[in-house]
Design a protein around this motif. Structure first.
Motif: not given
Lengths: 135, 451
Positions: A23, A26-28, A30-31, A33-34, B348, B416-419, B421-422, B445, B448
């Protein structure tokens, strides 16, 4: 745990020997990518869908497009928390260990079925257990 | 009733009054004669029959001579009795000679070829002013081209308008028509019939009335010096500038067409030009608005440019410059990126458009190239709750990363979003077109975490 993402080699480098929490990874990602504004190919997708009540099937973390996770090159046991599976877009093993010089034991569980209960009442949790034990 | 071509349809004292004392032939709208008129050949033939059969006429000199079937002379001081009579003569021109045999007036028969509406009011210019033809609809009447009352061959006591004639048909919501001597290969008018192409049809691009379009604030300026305008990085010269006042191409066109029917000055500077006599400046070919190379009465040149048109119309406007060469802006592709609710609801959420393949780096590598819009800004940013975000692309000029301009661009769009949207990725092609649409649908999502 901090990670480094190598877009060209498609390597996610673990920087500690701590438990790998999918988890968190995956979250990092996403961070990353952003924030990085890089045109890297997608590394993960996740399947986690609701069932009745507050029960969810999943999450399954699919590693994609031949991205690979490289443990830290230190003798240790790497415990993977979370169900990590190889996506159809990947032809390579999720972990890259062929260039490591130390022994790393990777402990991971790939469950055929994963369910989690979130924000459930005691009755819902009990019912979920009953449903699982007595199909 | 119809145009009379048979002398049997004419009768003395009914349709034709012959005055031997005044040496006049008068036509009266009575009996068989209506405003449709009579051909001069028919009147000539009728007069011959009357002179032959009427003992009261034969003692007098015969009034006319036929040069051709469409060119005649009134002789020995004979002449049509009045303006009404002259207006009823069709399909011919004529000269009028005094009793000394000198020409004192000449008329050219003007005939239009092609379809004009029955109520359309054509007009002409042979002296710098607007003169309506007597009758509406298709033209077949004579206009005076020479006036020499004393018959001395100099026209200080009259006028000589044989070297210039332009005829117009300009009606609201119809295409405009214009024809002149050069158009029919004539330099000097003679007393005969001339046929000018002059046809109009419904103009489907004019959908509003004059009152409405006159309020659009569109102006026209005929300049005495060339005006430079930058088109695709190169300055071009134009002598006529239309200020579109941020109106659409159709609105600009309607406003200009309306101005060209005004009997007042439409030149938006100190000089004067009556709208009805101004040259045509614009035309639509399909949905493309084209400026025309026009005759500028001032010295700035005949190129026509439009200032302050809407950016969205840039791809469908062409400009004729002072060298009579068509100029266009580089084509700008445009479209929208559509985002589903998950992306909209995640504050985001970001989006980015990359070239799928590019000499500097394909998508999927650290050197992947973000696509620039027409303003050289990255096509990327926050979704910010928008269901769609517009973008444009310099199709003919984009050479990012060494790519070839004026070619389709394969693109990969990531959102992409955070909490909320995937990650979602979509691919597409930016072609030479507008109305492109790419849709990004991100799953909700549920995983996240950012403690």
């Amino acid at each position: 745990m901090p990670y480094t993402f190598d877009c060209d080699a498609k390597i996610i480098q673990l920087t500690t020997t701590d438990e790998l929490d999918m988890l968190d990874l995956y979250s990092r990602w996403k961070d990353e990518v952003i924030s990085a504004a890089s045109g890297c190919e997608q590394a993960f997708r996740v399947v986690k869908e609701p069932l009745a009540g507050s029960v969810f099937i999943g999450p399954y973390y699919f590693i994609m497009n031949d991205w690979r996770i490289r443990p830290q090159d230190t003798t240790h046991e790497l415990v993977v928390a979370g169900t990590l599976v190889q996506d159809a877009t990947s032809s390579l093993s999720p972990f890259k260990v062929d260039d490591l010089t130390n022994n790393i034991q990777i402990v991971r569980t790939v469950a055929s079925e994963v369910q989690v209960v979130e924000n459930a009442t005691a009755e819902e949790i009990a019912q979920s257990i009953i449903d699982t034990v007595v199909p | 009733m119809a145009l009379i071509t048979d002398p049997d349809d004419l009768n003395q004292a009914t349709e034709v009054v012959i005055s031997t004392g005044g040496k006049t032939i008068q036509l009266i709208e009575a009996g068989n004669l209506s405003s449709d008129g009579v051909t001069l050949q028919c009147l000539y033939s009728f007069l011959k029959e009357e002179w032959k059969d009427d003992a009261a006429l034969i003692p007098f000199s015969f009034p006319m001579e036929a040069i051709t079937a469409e060119s005649f002379e009134f002789l020995d001081g004979w002449a049509p009795a009045d303006t009404t009579t002259r207006n009823l003569l069709r399909t011919a021109g004529w000269a009028e000679r005094n009793s000394s045999g000198n020409v004192i007036a000449e008329y050219a028969g003007i005939i239009s070829l092609g379809t004009l509406g029955g109520s359309d009011q054509p007009y002409y210019d042979n002296d710098g002013t607007v003169t309506d033809f007597t009758y509406t609809g298709p033209i077949n009447e004579a206009i005076q081209i020479l006036d020499d009352p004393n018959g001395d061959g100099s026209y200080g006591d009259g006028f000589d308008r044989r070297s210039s004639l332009t005829i117009y048909a300009r009606e609201q919501a119809k295409s405009y028509a214009v024809s002149d001597l050069a158009g029919i290969g004539v330099t000097t008018l003679a007393p005969q019939a001339y046929r000018f192409p002059l046809a109009n049809a419904d103009d489907l691009k004019v959908t509003e009335n004059d009152v409405t379009v006159d309020a659009y604030g569109v102006t026209i300026t005929f300049h005495a010096s060339a005006q430079q305008r930058d088109i695709g990085g190169t300055n071009r010269d134009f002598g006529i500038i239309i200020d579109g006042n941020s109106r659409t191409a159709e609105e600009i066109y309607m406003a200009v067409q309306s101005a060209l029917r005004k009997a007042t000055d439409i030149d938006d500077d100190a000089s004067t030009l009556v709208g009805q006599l101004a040259p045509e400046l614009l035309e639509f070919v399909g949905d493309t608005l084209k400026t025309k190379f026009a005759t500028n009465p001032e010295a700035g040149g005949g190129g026509v440019y439009i200032d302050n048109f809407q950016t969205a119309d840039q791809n469908r406007i062409t400009f004729q410059d002072n060298t009579n060469v068509e100029r266009t802006f580089p084509f700008v592709s445009s479209g929208v990126l559509n985002f589903n609710a998950n992306l909209q609801n995640d504050s985001t959420s970001i989006y980015r458009m990359f070239f799928t393949t590019n000499p500097a780096g394909n998508f999927g590598t650290s050197n992947a190239v973000l696509v620039d819009d027409n303003s050289a800004a990255d096509i990327s940013g926050l979704v910010s709750g928008n269901a769609s975000i517009a973008f444009d692309f310099d199709y003919e000029g984009n050479v990012q990363g060494g790519r070839t301009a004026n070619t389709d661009a394969d693109v990969t769009i990531v959102a992409i979003g955070t909490d909320g949207a995937q990650y979602v990725v979509a691919t597409g092609t930016v072609t030479r077109s507008t109305g492109l649409s790419f849709t990004l649908t991100a799953n909700l999502e549920r995983n996240y975490l950012n403690p």
